[in-house]
Design an enzyme around this catalytic site. Structure first.
Site, PDB file in Angstrom:
ATOM      1  N   CYS A  12       0.853  -1.187   0.000  1.00 40.50           N
ATOM      2  CA  CYS A  12       0.000   0.000   0.000  1.00 40.50           C
ATOM      3  C   CYS A  12       0.888   1.237   0.000  1.00 40.50           C
ATOM      4  CB  CYS A  12      -0.920   0.006   1.223  1.00 40.50           C
ATOM      5  SG  CYS A  12      -0.042   0.213   2.792  1.00 40.50           S
ATOM      6  N   HIS A  41       5.061  -5.302   8.806  1.00 36.16           N
ATOM      7  CA  HIS A  41       4.847  -6.663   9.290  1.00 36.16           C
ATOM      8  C   HIS A  41       5.017  -7.673   8.157  1.00 36.16           C
ATOM      9  CE1 HIS A  41       2.557  -5.516  13.191  1.00 36.16           C
ATOM     10  NE2 HIS A  41       3.793  -5.871  13.445  1.00 36.16           N
ATOM     11  N   CYS A  96       2.891   5.840   8.537  1.00 36.03           N
ATOM     12  CA  CYS A  96       1.954   5.949   7.417  1.00 36.03           C
ATOM     13  C   CYS A  96       1.154   7.242   7.550  1.00 36.03           C
ATOM     14  CB  CYS A  96       1.016   4.743   7.426  1.00 36.03           C
ATOM     15  SG  CYS A  96      -0.402   4.914   6.321  1.00 36.03           S
ATOM     16  N   GLU A 126       0.096  -0.071  16.169  1.00 39.01           N
ATOM     17  CA  GLU A 126      -0.650   1.120  15.744  1.00 39.01           C
ATOM     18  C   GLU A 126      -1.635   1.552  16.819  1.00 39.01           C
ATOM     19  OE1 GLU A 126      -4.236   2.457  12.838  1.00 39.01           O
ATOM     20  OE2 GLU A 126      -2.913   0.903  12.026  1.00 39.01           O
ATOM     21  N   THR A 164      -6.529   1.630  11.420  1.00 37.53           N
ATOM     22  CA  THR A 164      -6.672   1.933   9.992  1.00 37.53           C
ATOM     23  C   THR A 164      -6.901   0.703   9.130  1.00 37.53           C
ATOM     24  OG1 THR A 164      -4.263   1.870   9.687  1.00 37.53           O
ATOM     25  CG2 THR A 164      -5.265   4.023  10.150  1.00 37.53           C
ATOM     26  N   ASN A 223      -3.790  -6.301   8.744  1.00 41.17           N
ATOM     27  CA  ASN A 223      -4.600  -6.127   7.529  1.00 41.17           C
ATOM     28  C   ASN A 223      -4.675  -7.423   6.730  1.00 41.17           C
ATOM     29  OD1 ASN A 223      -2.906  -5.842   4.785  1.00 41.17           O
ATOM     30  ND2 ASN A 223      -1.665  -5.017   6.441  1.00 41.17           N
TER      31      ASN A 223
END
EC number: 1.17.7.4
Length: 281
Positions: A12, A41, A96, A126, A164, A223
């Site tokens: 991303c 990660h 990010c 995060e 996020t 994610n």
């Protein structure tokens, strides 16, 4: 085997920017570079940087004055960043931009006297960073059920935010419940990033059209785990692997069509290798 590969699979924007910043430090011949926690990660990527001499500190106290230290893409707690800067550590912020926006949005709500309800994984870096901007009383929950059974107070002024990389559909259910419980005036920060939404939507669409799903990415990647969860929720057998050699070939060999997606920190080379192996079955 026919393979439907997600167009959104792979790095991303936030991961790409973080790695570019780290690469820039290496290109500038910096001799003493470290990251504060894994910069992303993905163990294969981390191993590559380790071979280039980049150290990964798990304890901020390991960083020394004058040393170049790159902040991980997930961000770090506000007090940790302040302490390192005060100690003379030369920080490179690779947080990010979407995470940074969430941090600042939470801080603004704190200044208005509101208490954070954060949809996320308790131990995720995060989340630990986001909490540091929230002030006292913040509540972290990993599911709607956990929130419903949590220590909520009627006289508090709450606001909602999410990690996020959280499941956007699950967060919608959380929003609906919170507003029924506390009223439509509860502010909701739009913190789930666009890339997360797009990846999850595409994973769902592909999962509904194939016989088996393969999700590639680090097991520690939130994610990536969410992609596997939303795919599996469509009723299709789903396998989360870090590398193609982890695929259970005997279990998937008989399927006609496989869906393939990958987490936001998975290199294209690993996705390509996985696709090639699936197509050979």
């Amino acid at each position: 085997m026919h393979v439907k590969r997600a167009a959104t699979a792979g790095f991303c924007m936030g991961v790409g920017l973080a790695l570019k910043k780290l690469d820039r430090e290496l290109d500038n011949n910096a001799k003493d570079i470290a990251t504060l926690g894994p910069i992303i990660h993905n163990p294969q990527v981390l191993r590559r940087y380790e071979q280039k001499g980049v150290r990964c500190y798990t304890d901020p106290a390991e960083a020394r004055s004058g040393q170049r230290v790159v902040i991980r893409a997930h961000g770090i707690p506000e007090e940790t960043e302040s302490a390192l800067a005060a100690a003379g550590v030369d920080l490179v912020d690779a947080t990010c931009p979407k995470v940074k926006r969430a941090q600042l949005g939470i801080a603004r709500q704190r200044e208005k006297g509101r208490t954070l309800l954060l949809f996320g994984e308790h131990d995720h870096p995060e989340v630990q960073g986001l909490l540091s901007y929230a002030g006292e009383g913040a509540v972290v929950f990993g599911s709607l059920e956990e929130l419903q059974n949590g220590p909520l107070e009627d006289d508090r002024h709450y606001f909602l935010a999410a990690q996020t990389t959280q499941d956007k559909h699950a967060f919608t259910s959380v929003i609906e419940w919170v507003r029924r419980r506390f009223g439509d005036h509860v502010p909701v920060l739009d913190t789930i990033c666009d890339a997360t939404r797009e990846r999850q939507d595409e994973a769902i669409a592909i999962a509904r059209s194939v016989d088996v799903m393969v999700v590639v990415g680090g097991f520690a990647s939130g994610n990536t785990r969410r992609l596997a969860e939303v795919a599996q929720a469509q009723g299709v057998p789903t396998y989360h692997v870090e590398t193609p050699d982890q695929l259970p070939l005997d279990a998937i060999r008989g399927y006609g069509a496989a869906g393939l997606t990958a987490g936001a920190s998975t290199p294209k080379s690993i996705i390509d290798e996985t696709q090639k192996l699936l197509e050979s079955l």
